[in-house]
Design a protein around this motif. Structure first.
Motif, PDB file in Angstrom:
ATOM      1  N   ALA A 122       0.829  -1.210   0.000  1.00 16.51           N
ATOM      2  CA  ALA A 122       0.000   0.000   0.000  1.00 16.51           C
ATOM      3  C   ALA A 122       0.860   1.256   0.000  1.00 16.51           C
ATOM      4  CB  ALA A 122      -0.922   0.004   1.214  1.00 16.51           C
ATOM      5  N   GLY A 123       0.418   2.241  -0.770  1.00  8.43           N
ATOM      6  CA  GLY A 123       1.104   3.523  -0.772  1.00  8.43           C
ATOM      7  C   GLY A 123       0.817   4.308   0.484  1.00  8.43           C
ATOM      8  N   VAL A 124      -0.370   4.107   1.045  1.00 10.07           N
ATOM      9  CA  VAL A 124      -0.792   4.758   2.277  1.00 10.07           C
ATOM     10  C   VAL A 124      -1.482   3.712   3.136  1.00 10.07           C
ATOM     11  CG1 VAL A 124      -2.260   6.558   3.273  1.00 10.07           C
ATOM     12  CG2 VAL A 124      -1.094   6.976   1.101  1.00 10.07           C
ATOM     13  N   ASP A 125      -1.214   3.746   4.436  1.00  8.78           N
ATOM     14  CA  ASP A 125      -1.770   2.760   5.365  1.00  8.78           C
ATOM     15  C   ASP A 125      -2.310   3.493   6.583  1.00  8.78           C
ATOM     16  OD1 ASP A 125      -2.337   0.340   6.613  1.00  8.78           O
ATOM     17  OD2 ASP A 125      -0.329   0.142   7.422  1.00  8.78           O
ATOM     18  N   PHE A 126      -3.574   3.232   6.932  1.00 10.02           N
ATOM     19  CA  PHE A 126      -4.213   3.830   8.107  1.00 10.02           C
ATOM     20  C   PHE A 126      -4.751   2.738   9.009  1.00 10.02           C
ATOM     21  CE2 PHE A 126      -4.265   7.855   6.011  1.00 10.02           C
ATOM     22  CZ  PHE A 126      -4.543   8.808   6.972  1.00 10.02           C
ATOM     23  N   ASN A 127      -4.719   2.996  10.300  1.00 12.21           N
ATOM     24  CA  ASN A 127      -5.419   2.200  11.296  1.00 12.21           C
ATOM     25  C   ASN A 127      -6.405   3.135  11.981  1.00 12.21           C
ATOM     26  OD1 ASN A 127      -3.853  -0.240  10.985  1.00 12.21           O
ATOM     27  ND2 ASN A 127      -2.191   0.908  11.908  1.00 12.21           N
ATOM     28  N   VAL A 128      -7.641   2.697  12.107  1.00 14.05           N
ATOM     29  CA  VAL A 128      -8.683   3.521  12.713  1.00 14.05           C
ATOM     30  C   VAL A 128      -9.367   2.704  13.799  1.00 14.05           C
ATOM     31  CG1 VAL A 128     -10.799   4.835  12.294  1.00 14.05           C
ATOM     32  CG2 VAL A 128      -9.003   4.799  10.550  1.00 14.05           C
TER      33      VAL A 128
END
Length: 85
Positions: free
Chosen positions: A25-31
């Motif tokens: 992934a180019g961008v990775d978020f955890n929410v």
């Protein structure tokens, strides 16, 4: 409480990334979110490419929608368990 990952994979926002998607992934978020809709954690990283504020909003909204689905599944499981007692 519910938590999920979201990210940009090949410029496409994806919910609940699998290993292949997450590792590329180019961008990775955890929410992480409470059942009240309040956010506990939003942690995002531009792994290989920067992201825009509109992309960030889209990813957080996608994650919150996914967590809402998790809450529905949790509630259904608890309701089923309660009725089996």
């Amino acid at each position: 409480v519910g938590a999920i990952s979201v990210g940009l994979f090949e410029a496409t926002p994806l919910l609940d990334l699998d290993y292949r998607e997450d590792s590329s992934a180019g961008v990775d978020f955890n929410v992480v979110m409470l059942g009240t809709g309040q956010l506990v954690e939003v942690q995002g990283t531009a792994e290989t490419e920067p992201f825009t504020r509109p992309q960030m909003t889209e990813m957080v909204d996608l994650a919150c929608g996914g967590i809402e689905q998790l809450f529905l599944a949790q509630k259904a499981a608890l309701d089923e368990w309660r009725t089996s007692l």
